[in-house]
Write an enzyme that holds these catalytic residues in place. Structure first.
Site, PDB file in Angstrom:
ATOM      1  N   GLY A  69       0.813  -1.052   0.058  1.00  0.00           N
ATOM      2  CA  GLY A  69      -0.015  -0.062   0.035  1.00  0.00           C
ATOM      3  C   GLY A  69       0.700   1.184   0.015  1.00  0.00           C
ATOM      4  O   GLY A  69       0.380   2.391   0.124  1.00  0.00           O
ATOM      5  N   CYS A  70       2.278   1.179  -0.017  1.00  0.00           N
ATOM      6  CA  CYS A  70       3.193   2.016  -0.153  1.00  0.00           C
ATOM      7  C   CYS A  70       3.798   2.383  -1.522  1.00  0.00           C
ATOM      8  O   CYS A  70       3.818   1.103  -2.216  1.00  0.00           O
ATOM      9  CB  CYS A  70       4.158   2.120   0.838  1.00  0.00           C
ATOM     10  SG  CYS A  70       3.620   1.916   2.640  1.00  0.00           S
ATOM     11  N   GLU A  71       3.985   3.309  -2.041  1.00  0.00           N
ATOM     12  CA  GLU A  71       4.418   3.389  -3.252  1.00  0.00           C
ATOM     13  C   GLU A  71       6.084   3.211  -3.283  1.00  0.00           C
ATOM     14  O   GLU A  71       6.616   2.534  -4.063  1.00  0.00           O
ATOM     15  CB  GLU A  71       4.328   4.822  -4.015  1.00  0.00           C
ATOM     16  CG  GLU A  71       3.072   5.365  -4.314  1.00  0.00           C
ATOM     17  CD  GLU A  71       2.947   6.603  -4.870  1.00  0.00           C
ATOM     18  OE1 GLU A  71       3.826   7.277  -5.287  1.00  0.00           O
ATOM     19  OE2 GLU A  71       1.711   6.814  -5.561  1.00  0.00           O
ATOM     20  N   SER A  72       6.427   3.715  -1.983  1.00  0.00           N
ATOM     21  CA  SER A  72       7.909   3.334  -1.811  1.00  0.00           C
ATOM     22  C   SER A  72       8.106   2.127  -1.173  1.00  0.00           C
ATOM     23  O   SER A  72       7.131   1.412  -0.355  1.00  0.00           O
ATOM     24  CB  SER A  72       8.757   4.255  -0.786  1.00  0.00           C
ATOM     25  OG  SER A  72       8.262   5.536  -1.419  1.00  0.00           O
TER      26      SER A  72
ATOM     27  N   GLY B 249      -0.176   5.498   2.050  1.00  0.00           N
ATOM     28  CA  GLY B 249       1.218   4.954   2.522  1.00  0.00           C
ATOM     29  C   GLY B 249       1.311   4.757   3.994  1.00  0.00           C
ATOM     30  O   GLY B 249       1.511   3.689   4.741  1.00  0.00           O
TER      31      GLY B 249
END
Length: 139
Positions: free
Chosen positions: A50-53, A121
């Site tokens: 759920g985090c882009e990073s 995120g």
């Protein structure tokens, strides 16, 4: 609910910043102070989805209170995660469930700088913390 000592320190430090540039610099400094995760903790099981990073989260229950460790490759995100840890480390599972992430970042003066994806995120990280706390309560 009273704040953990680290959260009080975060509020004091960010409260002294007159603008976003100073807050961003302070965020980077907080991120650099995060203790490193051990290599074996940077595994798929600890990755937060759920985090882009890339974000990895490890937590343990010590005398009924949670201590989390987190890592990310993104510098600004590391700072945001550091102030999130300042707010949640030392809490019980029940207290974790009551954390209002948007309110916490608003108190720090950081809410306007959170893009929707960064907000999502951070919420995913908090949700994972709550899942770990919930799993620990299952006998």
């Amino acid at each position: 609910m009273s704040l953990p000592v680290d959260a009080e320190q975060a509020l004091a430090a960010f409260g002294q910043c007159p603008g976003w540039e100073q807050r961003a610099r302070l965020l980077m400094q907080w991120g650099e102070r995060l203790p490193a995760l051990r290599e074996e903790e940077r595994c798929e099981a600890n990755r937060v989805h759920g985090c882009e990073s890339q974000v990895w989260l490890a937590g343990e229950l010590q005398n009924g209170h949670w201590q989390f460790r987190v890592a990310s490759d993104a510098r600004l995100l590391r700072g945001l995660l550091a102030v999130l840890l300042a707010r949640v480390n030392g809490l019980t599972g029940a207290q974790l469930a009551e954390i209002d992430l948007a309110d916490w970042f608003a108190q720090l003066g950081l809410a306007r700088q959170l893009s929707p994806s960064r907000s999502n995120g951070l919420n995913a990280v908090l949700q994972r913390m709550r899942e770990l706390a919930g799993d620990a309560q299952v006998p």
